[in-house]
Motif scaffolding. Structure first.
Motif, mmCIF file in Angstrom:
data_model
loop_
_atom_site.group_PDB
_atom_site.id
_atom_site.type_symbol
_atom_site.label_atom_id
_atom_site.label_comp_id
_atom_site.label_asym_id
_atom_site.label_seq_id
_atom_site.Cartn_x
_atom_site.Cartn_y
_atom_site.Cartn_z
ATOM 1 N N ASP A 1 -35.354 -21.729 11.823
ATOM 2 C CA ASP A 1 -35.061 -21.425 13.225
ATOM 3 C C ASP A 1 -33.570 -21.279 13.509
ATOM 4 O OD1 ASP A 1 -37.776 -21.610 13.654
ATOM 5 O OD2 ASP A 1 -37.680 -23.453 14.841
ATOM 6 N N LEU A 2 -32.771 -22.134 12.856
ATOM 7 C CA LEU A 2 -31.358 -22.236 13.215
ATOM 8 C C LEU A 2 -30.406 -21.716 12.147
ATOM 9 C CD1 LEU A 2 -31.487 -25.843 14.717
ATOM 10 C CD2 LEU A 2 -31.755 -23.670 15.933
ATOM 11 N N GLY A 3 -30.924 -21.486 10.953
ATOM 12 C CA GLY A 3 -30.076 -20.980 9.881
ATOM 13 C C GLY A 3 -29.113 -22.004 9.319
ATOM 14 N N VAL A 4 -29.447 -23.288 9.448
ATOM 15 C CA VAL A 4 -28.610 -24.352 8.887
ATOM 16 C C VAL A 4 -29.449 -25.169 7.912
ATOM 17 C CG1 VAL A 4 -27.105 -24.520 10.898
ATOM 18 C CG2 VAL A 4 -29.124 -25.962 10.763
ATOM 19 N N THR A 5 -28.784 -25.774 6.954
ATOM 20 C CA THR A 5 -29.474 -26.614 5.990
ATOM 21 C C THR A 5 -29.297 -28.067 6.380
ATOM 22 O OG1 THR A 5 -29.078 -25.004 4.243
ATOM 23 C CG2 THR A 5 -29.617 -27.249 3.554
ATOM 24 N N VAL A 6 -30.414 -28.773 6.452
ATOM 25 C CA VAL A 6 -30.386 -30.209 6.726
ATOM 26 C C VAL A 6 -30.821 -30.900 5.444
ATOM 27 C CG1 VAL A 6 -31.293 -32.072 8.157
ATOM 28 C CG2 VAL A 6 -30.944 -29.814 9.164
ATOM 29 N N ASP A 7 -29.875 -31.554 4.784
ATOM 30 C CA ASP A 7 -30.164 -32.227 3.521
ATOM 31 C C ASP A 7 -31.105 -33.403 3.734
ATOM 32 O OD1 ASP A 7 -28.468 -30.523 2.065
ATOM 33 O OD2 ASP A 7 -26.722 -31.761 2.576
ATOM 34 N N GLU A 8 -31.898 -33.699 2.696
ATOM 35 C CA GLU A 8 -32.879 -34.785 2.778
ATOM 36 C C GLU A 8 -32.240 -36.112 3.155
ATOM 37 O OE1 GLU A 8 -35.594 -35.252 -0.494
ATOM 38 O OE2 GLU A 8 -35.705 -33.083 -0.765
ATOM 39 N N GLU A 9 -31.034 -36.364 2.653
ATOM 40 C CA GLU A 9 -30.397 -37.658 2.967
ATOM 41 C C GLU A 9 -29.981 -37.755 4.430
ATOM 42 O OE1 GLU A 9 -27.130 -35.131 0.998
ATOM 43 O OE2 GLU A 9 -29.160 -35.654 0.452
ATOM 44 N N ASN A 10 -29.922 -36.619 5.128
ATOM 45 C CA ASN A 10 -29.594 -36.620 6.552
ATOM 46 C C ASN A 10 -30.825 -36.641 7.438
ATOM 47 O OD1 ASN A 10 -26.787 -36.483 6.144
ATOM 48 N ND2 ASN A 10 -26.903 -34.288 5.854
ATOM 49 N N LEU A 11 -31.998 -36.520 6.835
ATOM 50 C CA LEU A 11 -33.237 -36.467 7.596
ATOM 51 C C LEU A 11 -34.214 -37.475 7.000
ATOM 52 C CD1 LEU A 11 -34.523 -34.954 9.955
ATOM 53 C CD2 LEU A 11 -35.366 -33.262 8.354
ATOM 54 N N THR A 12 -34.012 -38.742 7.374
ATOM 55 C CA THR A 12 -34.829 -39.829 6.845
ATOM 56 C C THR A 12 -35.574 -40.506 7.989
ATOM 57 O OG1 THR A 12 -33.134 -41.528 7.124
ATOM 58 C CG2 THR A 12 -33.084 -40.253 5.059
ATOM 59 N N ALA A 13 -36.424 -41.432 7.647
ATOM 60 C CA ALA A 13 -37.172 -42.178 8.658
ATOM 61 C C ALA A 13 -36.230 -42.931 9.600
ATOM 62 C CB ALA A 13 -38.143 -43.152 7.985
ATOM 63 N N MET B 1 -28.235 -30.496 24.450
ATOM 64 C CA MET B 1 -28.784 -29.185 24.176
ATOM 65 C C MET B 1 -29.745 -29.264 22.986
ATOM 66 S SD MET B 1 -26.795 -25.617 23.520
ATOM 67 C CE MET B 1 -25.759 -26.037 22.144
ATOM 68 N N PHE B 2 -29.284 -29.756 21.842
ATOM 69 C CA PHE B 2 -30.161 -29.861 20.680
ATOM 70 C C PHE B 2 -31.201 -30.963 20.847
ATOM 71 C CE2 PHE B 2 -26.668 -27.547 18.626
ATOM 72 C CZ PHE B 2 -27.404 -26.516 18.072
ATOM 73 N N VAL B 3 -30.878 -31.989 21.637
ATOM 74 C CA VAL B 3 -31.854 -33.058 21.872
ATOM 75 C C VAL B 3 -33.083 -32.477 22.563
ATOM 76 C CG1 VAL B 3 -32.310 -35.193 23.126
ATOM 77 C CG2 VAL B 3 -30.180 -34.949 21.848
ATOM 78 N N ASP B 4 -32.888 -31.643 23.573
ATOM 79 C CA ASP B 4 -34.024 -31.020 24.263
ATOM 80 C C ASP B 4 -34.805 -30.119 23.321
ATOM 81 O OD1 ASP B 4 -33.476 -32.303 26.654
ATOM 82 O OD2 ASP B 4 -32.223 -30.667 27.398
ATOM 83 N N TYR B 5 -34.111 -29.358 22.505
ATOM 84 C CA TYR B 5 -34.753 -28.493 21.511
ATOM 85 C C TYR B 5 -35.606 -29.330 20.556
ATOM 86 C CZ TYR B 5 -35.089 -25.645 17.274
ATOM 87 O OH TYR B 5 -35.537 -24.984 16.168
ATOM 88 N N LEU B 6 -35.041 -30.427 20.055
ATOM 89 C CA LEU B 6 -35.773 -31.298 19.137
ATOM 90 C C LEU B 6 -36.962 -31.952 19.826
ATOM 91 C CD1 LEU B 6 -32.722 -32.867 17.307
ATOM 92 C CD2 LEU B 6 -34.429 -31.350 16.280
ATOM 93 N N GLU C 1 -26.509 -34.070 16.607
ATOM 94 C CA GLU C 1 -25.069 -34.024 16.320
ATOM 95 C C GLU C 1 -24.794 -33.237 15.047
ATOM 96 O OE1 GLU C 1 -23.620 -38.056 16.239
ATOM 97 O OE2 GLU C 1 -24.315 -38.420 18.296
ATOM 98 N N LEU C 2 -25.627 -33.425 14.036
ATOM 99 C CA LEU C 2 -25.463 -32.705 12.776
ATOM 100 C C LEU C 2 -25.628 -31.206 12.995
ATOM 101 C CD1 LEU C 2 -25.191 -32.817 9.635
ATOM 102 C CD2 LEU C 2 -27.691 -32.874 9.585
ATOM 103 N N LEU C 3 -26.644 -30.826 13.750
ATOM 104 C CA LEU C 3 -26.865 -29.394 14.032
ATOM 105 C C LEU C 3 -25.682 -28.794 14.769
ATOM 106 C CD1 LEU C 3 -30.623 -29.563 15.088
ATOM 107 C CD2 LEU C 3 -29.699 -28.722 12.911
ATOM 108 N N GLU C 4 -25.177 -29.521 15.745
ATOM 109 C CA GLU C 4 -24.021 -29.036 16.509
ATOM 110 C C GLU C 4 -22.795 -28.900 15.613
ATOM 111 O OE1 GLU C 4 -21.465 -30.166 20.495
ATOM 112 O OE2 GLU C 4 -23.456 -31.013 20.230
ATOM 113 N N ALA C 5 -22.583 -29.887 14.737
ATOM 114 C CA ALA C 5 -21.428 -29.869 13.836
ATOM 115 C C ALA C 5 -21.503 -28.690 12.859
ATOM 116 C CB ALA C 5 -21.350 -31.194 13.071
ATOM 117 N N GLN C 6 -22.721 -28.271 12.520
ATOM 118 C CA GLN C 6 -22.887 -27.160 11.599
ATOM 119 C C GLN C 6 -22.837 -25.816 12.304
ATOM 120 O OE1 GLN C 6 -26.437 -27.699 9.228
ATOM 121 N NE2 GLN C 6 -25.526 -29.333 8.046
#
Length: 78
Positions: free
Chosen positions: A46-58, A1-6, A67-72
């Motif tokens: 868009d989703l109302g969740v915070t994605v920390d910089e350490e979770n969003l790296t190259a 679900m989130f994979v398609d969104y991304l 998975e992180l979005l779903e878990a939140q």
């Protein structure tokens, strides 16, 4: 679900060409640090969740962020 969104965001907003596999990292998708910061802000808006910089790296993969979005408890916008 989130994979398609991304996939949709990455191809339409960040102009990522070709097939976007869940196992691909943002480095493989050629997103730079500025694009990753913008993506994090967009996900928050868009989703109302915070994605920390350490979770969003190259090195982060599309599947890991999904998975992180779903878990939140995020909900894909209609």
């Amino acid at each position: 679900m989130f994979v398609d969104y991304l996939r949709t965001i990455l191809s339409s907003v960040y102009n990522v060409d070709g097939v976007i596999e869940p196992t691909m990292s943002f480095e493989e998708l050629e997103l730079d640090s500025l694009s990753l910061a913008e993506l994090g802000a967009q996900l928050e808006d868009d989703l109302g969740v915070t994605v920390d910089e350490e979770n969003l790296t190259a090195a982060t993969t599309v599947a890991e962020i999904a998975e992180l979005l779903e878990a939140q408890g995020a909900v894909v916008p209609a």
